[in-house]
Scaffold this active site. Sequence first.
Site, PDB file in Angstrom:
ATOM      1  N   ASP A   1      -6.327 -39.672  17.656  1.00 14.69           N
ATOM      2  CA  ASP A   1      -6.227 -38.810  18.841  1.00 14.69           C
ATOM      3  C   ASP A   1      -5.143 -39.368  19.774  1.00 14.69           C
ATOM      4  OD1 ASP A   1      -6.577 -36.773  20.624  1.00 14.69           O
ATOM      5  OD2 ASP A   1      -8.617 -37.297  21.197  1.00 14.69           O
TER       6      ASP A   1
ATOM      7  N   HIS B   1      -5.337 -36.026  13.559  1.00 16.31           N
ATOM      8  CA  HIS B   1      -5.518 -35.617  14.958  1.00 16.31           C
ATOM      9  C   HIS B   1      -4.621 -36.444  15.880  1.00 16.31           C
ATOM     10  CE1 HIS B   1      -8.583 -34.077  18.126  1.00 16.31           C
ATOM     11  NE2 HIS B   1      -7.423 -34.317  18.704  1.00 16.31           N
TER      12      HIS B   1
ATOM     13  N   HIS C   1     -13.016 -28.609  18.824  1.00 13.79           N
ATOM     14  CA  HIS C   1     -13.280 -29.673  19.791  1.00 13.79           C
ATOM     15  C   HIS C   1     -14.657 -29.346  20.375  1.00 13.79           C
ATOM     16  CE1 HIS C   1     -11.935 -32.128  23.490  1.00 13.79           C
ATOM     17  NE2 HIS C   1     -13.057 -31.575  23.874  1.00 13.79           N
TER      18      HIS C   1
ATOM     19  N   HIS D   1     -13.387 -35.489  16.754  1.00 16.91           N
ATOM     20  CA  HIS D   1     -13.854 -36.663  17.520  1.00 16.91           C
ATOM     21  C   HIS D   1     -15.282 -36.639  18.052  1.00 16.91           C
ATOM     22  CE1 HIS D   1     -12.489 -33.822  20.470  1.00 16.91           C
ATOM     23  NE2 HIS D   1     -11.237 -34.223  20.482  1.00 16.91           N
TER      24      HIS D   1
ATOM     25  N   ASP E   1      -7.633 -27.303  19.921  1.00 17.38           N
ATOM     26  CA  ASP E   1      -7.590 -28.660  20.421  1.00 17.38           C
ATOM     27  C   ASP E   1      -8.488 -28.894  21.622  1.00 17.38           C
ATOM     28  OD1 ASP E   1      -6.612 -31.348  20.371  1.00 17.38           O
ATOM     29  OD2 ASP E   1      -5.699 -30.790  22.259  1.00 17.38           O
TER      30      ASP E   1
END
Lengths: 307, 421
Positions: free
Chosen positions: B305, B61, B179, B232, B152
């Site tokens: 990220d 990511h 996400h 995440h 994303d």
Amino acid sequence: MNSWKRKDLLGLEELSAEEIEFILTTAASFKEVSTREIKKVPALRGKTIANLFFEPSTRTRTSFELAAKRLSADIVNFSPSASSLVKGETVLDTGENLEAMKMDCFIVRHSCAGVVEFLAKRLKASFINAGDGSHEHPTQGLLDIFTIKEKKGGIKGLNVTILGDIRHSRVARSNLWGLLKLGARVTLCGPPTLIPPGIEATGARVTYDLKKALKDADAVNVLRIQVERQKENYFPSPREYSRQYQINAETIRWAKPDVLIMHPGPMNRGLEISSEAAECSNSVILTQVENGVAVRMAVLYLLLVGK
Amino acid sequence: MDLLIKNGRVIDPAQGIDEVMDIACAKGTIEKVAKKIKPQGNPRIIDASNKIVCPGFIDSHCHLREPGREDEETIKTGATSAAAGGYTTIMAMPNTDPCLDTGPMVAFVFNKGRETSISVFPIGAITKNRAGKELTEMADLVENGAVAFSDDGNCVADNRVMRRALEYAKMVDRPLIDHPEEPALARNGVMNEGKVSTLLGLPGIPEESEEIAVFRDITLASLTENRIHLAHLTSAGSVALLRQAKKKGVPVTAEVTVHHLLLTDESVRGYNTNTKVSPPLRTKNDLKSLKEGIKDGIIEVIVTDHAPHSREEKETDFENAAFGIIGFETALPLLLRLTDDIPLSLLIACLTSNPARIFRFTDRGSLKKGLRADITIFDPKEEWTLTEAAIKSRSKNTPFLGEKMQGRVCYTICNGKVVSG
């Protein structure tokens, strides 16, 4: 405490009780200046101050302007509509450009929280937060506390209720910090949608019931309801709001007989406060405005004298 | 034999190895992992005494900004930054401008990636223009190099569209990454909703906006019987939902970023825009749950990220500042701060063998004989200070600037070649 150490006044959260008392005492000594025939002292002669209001304001800007003039400082007003902001200049560039013209102090209002701190960290001049988004409005908090203290003789042990849109109110946050630090019991009241999460962690009491909020209140600070908020549906209608939370001749009876009615202005008469309540003998709304000049003189003086 | 790494503490979670050994490589592949290997021919010898030798890190990511914001990062500068941080494989998110929603766009990133010294793989968009409405031509995207799909920063909020995407993606057998953030609850928010946002006067994003989406994703993974990878995770509630789903055997995997394991919303005080990330930094309690999630194998991947932003986008007020921080070059030393809570070999698994398994890289992620010679060698003790000048990424937006770091990558070896060090 006999001297001021800070470069800026960004909020009341960061001040000690002692610092707040010091400003209030200084303000008391300045209040008399405005009652003189010649309303001026030479304390800040030669200092240059910029009123930097990125958000519209009449009362606060004028109050600061008068405070500066009564201390003999030079003050310039910067209004964004007539400025380079519309041409895309950043807030920092605006600040740097004005500082290059040797400003001693900036009084800043902005619609975003943290902007004043952002500028204050990067520029050498003193900064006074005149309201940053929903964060703080320290001079309003100070003038409210000054007014309560003047009328009640002290702050410790008083019950103060802050009523209305707590979620978006910088006035509520500054009042809350100042009052708690000086030993008042603070109650926050409003519809649950306008009470921000976690606010109880400050030590304030929260209730959605106006009657409970006003019981034993020594002062009630009625916040302005911004009608624009209705678009976000925080409450169903002005009618419903005023029926649940308006301060009027009837609801005020739930408080102590000598309760102080306060409002930071501008008022929406008939929405959060009735005309009767705003004008009754308990109302100190115009005293707040008067004291605003003295408090702002004190803050300007402490930040700038001897600098 | 053309490369011989001597005397390092070899940690290879996939094989359960953690001892001092040597590694021999030839023609870009691992030839042998054993004690005291004698050099044959004339190999380059790297002395890895007192250092740790592990598979090259895989970041599933990151954001490389090309095409569109080459002033912030390019595929090349991003790859250089990643190599410096010990990464040999990185997966680039499709939120470029234009975004990676067609075969030619995916091919552009894939081909640019081949010009770098490490492996860069594009992630294709799930929907056209990442708008959450119409599916992309997934088969074409895969043919052009996409290794996974994601919209994303945008949650695919329409449940019907997400269901179709999960069903359709079975055809190409590539994972979907969501996400997880229910947009209505998160709208206008710039940080975690709670005491700190209230005191700072900043609009908050409740943890529940993530949890609702996590639950939705788990439900759809179960319905479609296709695996979903959750990007995440930040909240204790999400970890609990994931734990429950895994127990039931729902095909779902998850990642956490390095910064969500280290920072809380308390660090937003002072309005440092380098603490503004999406999803936002949460609370101490969440950190604890995320770490437990890793320890229990509930969260299997740690990502950076990496999100480069220009000075202009960060040097402004908090509400208007861009979301995101860079992360390649700080990931390792920051993760080493967690070794009191999480065993080092498990942290390494989350950077190597686990992402390799989830994203179906069968040729890497371990030091087994015959796999690609993607190897990271680091000194866990070396101390250094993070300065702007030392950062290889084109952007410098990190909240850790000026901090002391312990642990540094000494060599990054990709396909048998030393690409950093």
